[in-house]
Design a protein around this motif. Structure first.
Motif, PDB file in Angstrom:
ATOM      1  N   ARG A  28       0.822  -1.200   0.000  1.00  0.00           N
ATOM      2  CA  ARG A  28       0.000   0.000   0.000  1.00  0.00           C
ATOM      3  C   ARG A  28       0.866   1.264   0.000  1.00  0.00           C
ATOM      4  O   ARG A  28       0.486   2.283  -0.578  1.00  0.00           O
ATOM      5  CB  ARG A  28      -0.938  -0.021   1.201  1.00  0.00           C
ATOM      6  N   HIS A  29       2.038   1.199   0.616  1.00  0.00           N
ATOM      7  CA  HIS A  29       2.916   2.365   0.678  1.00  0.00           C
ATOM      8  C   HIS A  29       4.021   2.331  -0.368  1.00  0.00           C
ATOM      9  O   HIS A  29       4.976   3.106  -0.293  1.00  0.00           O
ATOM     10  CB  HIS A  29       3.538   2.470   2.085  1.00  0.00           C
ATOM     11  N   GLY A  30       3.905   1.442  -1.329  1.00  0.00           N
ATOM     12  CA  GLY A  30       4.863   1.409  -2.425  1.00  0.00           C
ATOM     13  C   GLY A  30       6.248   0.957  -2.042  1.00  0.00           C
ATOM     14  O   GLY A  30       7.235   1.373  -2.669  1.00  0.00           O
ATOM     15  N   GLU A  31       6.379   0.079  -1.060  1.00  0.00           N
ATOM     16  CA  GLU A  31       7.682  -0.382  -0.597  1.00  0.00           C
ATOM     17  C   GLU A  31       7.878  -1.873  -0.830  1.00  0.00           C
ATOM     18  O   GLU A  31       8.593  -2.546  -0.071  1.00  0.00           O
ATOM     19  CB  GLU A  31       7.857  -0.057   0.893  1.00  0.00           C
ATOM     20  N   LEU A  32       7.239  -2.394  -1.863  1.00  0.00           N
ATOM     21  CA  LEU A  32       7.349  -3.832  -2.144  1.00  0.00           C
ATOM     22  C   LEU A  32       7.977  -4.073  -3.510  1.00  0.00           C
ATOM     23  O   LEU A  32       7.657  -5.028  -4.212  1.00  0.00           O
ATOM     24  CB  LEU A  32       5.967  -4.493  -2.054  1.00  0.00           C
TER      25      LEU A  32
END
Length: 519
Positions: free
Chosen positions: A278-282
């Motif tokens: 969801r926070h773009g850290e994957l």
């Protein structure tokens, strides 16, 4: 306008009667009257019941029904002498007058029955006319609907999606306008909607408020699930993942270390992944290639020999441990016949290219369309082989990586090959010995082995199209045996129906579709 006395009228009308029997034209010329006046006086006389047959009638047989009926009425009250005199004056025979009187009497008796029959005929005809009109109306409506749907298919953009697909307001308005136009031209709502991939209920819901609006699902207020993470818990997950000692670890490692080292549980591994995504850290990290899904290969169906082939390569043990020979076999899916094979010292795209060329020449399939399925081995995907397949008009098909079921036919063939009693488990002495053994195996497999997947006929018999007659004969013998001893049969006889269609990937489609044998 001159007036004529009744005596003058009677004299003129008398000339129309026998024995003179003049025509109205002749009477008009003799009396100096107009032809219309003569016709009028004759009509008035007939209305009073006088018998005035047409002057051009050749004998009494040509009199009209009305004149005959008038003659019967005039003679009804006469005796025999008066009737004879009347007949002589009118140019009749008494027998004719008697026959006319009998017809009138019979007509009175049959009138009710005849009217009933005519009414029934008329009723039947009216019903038939209504039926034909309804049929014509149905055909006209069907023709109009076909034309409207054809125009809709040309104007529409095709299938707008299935159930649950979000459609923009512009596409909704265009679809509703096209559907309304088709309905105005004679199409029904449901077929018109189905042509665009919609249901009639969907279009009715779109137009329920008069105007077609946007999809309101993105704007809907959805309550937060009761088990959702709070913002504080999400920030705690991010803070843990941002710690220097956890910066290089995946969520699985982080959750396990938190439990072991800090005796702390924040959330599940799946929740960690969801928060990071969801926070773009994957984003993918590391030298390893990102995982990707492989779609299933296209399903091909074989309805006759030499439509779909499957091939693969397997090793054969050599004279010493660690030395192998490589066997390439090509199998026809429909007949299970081995159409090509060879044993080599090594596997390569060049050797595979040689085998496919020999098989195409042996089966006389030059420039005929063919599908050739293989696994993802490098010998079957080399540039040399692909160029050969393109030149031979062969469509290549490949299995998914590490999914042996996608090439199950070749795998089953190799299992049969290596488990026959004559297989040398201790290895082959030389390449020539391996080639001789494989040649004997291919002859046995194609001409003697009754294959269970094709109703226990040999692959060669099925390849030549002889399996239908063989299976029909077996079916007839089983039926005869059952009729001879029905007490020995608790159910139907064995299924000897020929296999009509063989599919390359049975996970997606049924492997075979049998056709019943007519007894």
């Amino acid at each position: 306008m001159p007036r004529y006395s009744q005596e003058r009228r009677a004299a003129v009308v008398a000339k129309l009667l026998p024995p003179q029997s003049l025509s109205p034209q002749e009477v008009a010329e003799q009396e100096g009257l107009s032809l219309a006046t003569v016709y009028k006086w004759r009509a008035e006389a007939r209305a009073k019941g006088q018998c005035l047959p047409a002057a051009n009638a050749q004998g009494a047989e040509q009199w009209s029904s009305k004149d005959r009926f008038a003659a019967v009425l005039e003679t009804a009250a006469m005796n025999a002498e008066q009737s004879a005199e009347y007949c002589r004056r009118r140019g009749l025979y008494p027998e004719q007058l008697a026959a006319w009187r009998g017809d009138c009497e019979q007509a009175g008796n049959r009138s009710q029955q005849a009217r009933h029959g005519e009414a029934q005929v008329a009723k039947t005809q009216r019903a038939r006319i209504r039926e034909l009109e309804r049929e014509l109306s149905r055909k006209n409506a069907a023709l109009a609907e076909t034309a409207a749907l054809l125009a809709l298919s040309k104007k529409g953009r095709g299938d707008l999606g299935g159930r649950g697909v979000m459609i923009s307001a512009t596409d909704r308005r265009n679809a509703v306008e096209l559907i309304n136009e088709a309905c105005a031209n004679g199409a029904r709502l449901e077929p018109a909607c189905a042509l665009l991939g919609l249901s009639a209920r969907t279009v009715q819901r779109w137009t329920r408020e008069g105007e077609v609006g946007e999809d309101r699902r993105p704007l809907a207020e959805r309550p937060t699930p009761a088990n959702a993470l709070t913002p504080e818990e999400e920030q705690a997950i991010l803070a843990v993942c941002h710690r220097p000692d956890f910066a290089s670890l995946p969520p699985e490692q982080i959750v396990a270390r938190l439990l072991d080292e800090e005796h702390r549980y924040i959330a599940s591994v799946s929740s960690f992944y969801r928060v990071l995504r969801r926070h773009g850290e994957l984003a993918h990290r590391g030298r390893a290639k990102p995982a990707k899904s492989h779609p299933r290969p296209t399903t091909f169906h074989a309805c006759a020999p030499n439509q779909v082939w499957s091939w693969d390569c397997t090793w054969l043990p050599g004279p010493v441990k660690g030395l192998f020979f490589y066997l390439v076999m090509i199998l026809d899916l429909y007949s299970r016949k081995i159409v090509g094979w060879e044993v080599f010292h090594a596997e390569s795209a060049h050797h595979a290219s040689l085998v496919i060329r020999w098989a195409v020449l042996a089966e006389e399939l030059i420039d005929q369309p063919l599908v050739l399925h293989a696994d993802n081995g490098s010998p079957f995907k080399g540039a040399t082989l692909l160029e050969t397949l393109h030149a031979l008009n062969i469509t290549p098909s490949y299995s998914r990586p590490r999914v042996s079921n996608d090439n199950a036919y070749s795998e089953a063939l190799f299992r049969t090959c290596k488990y026959v009693p004559s297989y040398p488990v201790n290895g082959f002495d030389s390449l020539e010995a391996a080639q001789r053994w494989v040649q004997d195996f291919v002859v046995w497999y194609n001409t003697e082995h009754r294959h269970s997947a094709i109703r226990f006929v040999t692959p060669e018999e099925r390849h030549r199209g002889e399996d239908r007659a063989i299976l029909a004969q077996r079916h007839a013998l089983n039926q005869a045996a059952r009729e001879a001893h029905p007490e020995r049969w608790s159910g139907k006889t064995r299924n000897w129906e020929p296999i009509e269609v063989v599919s390359l990937n049975p996970e997606r489609e049924p492997e075979s579709t049998p056709v019943k044998i007519t007894g």
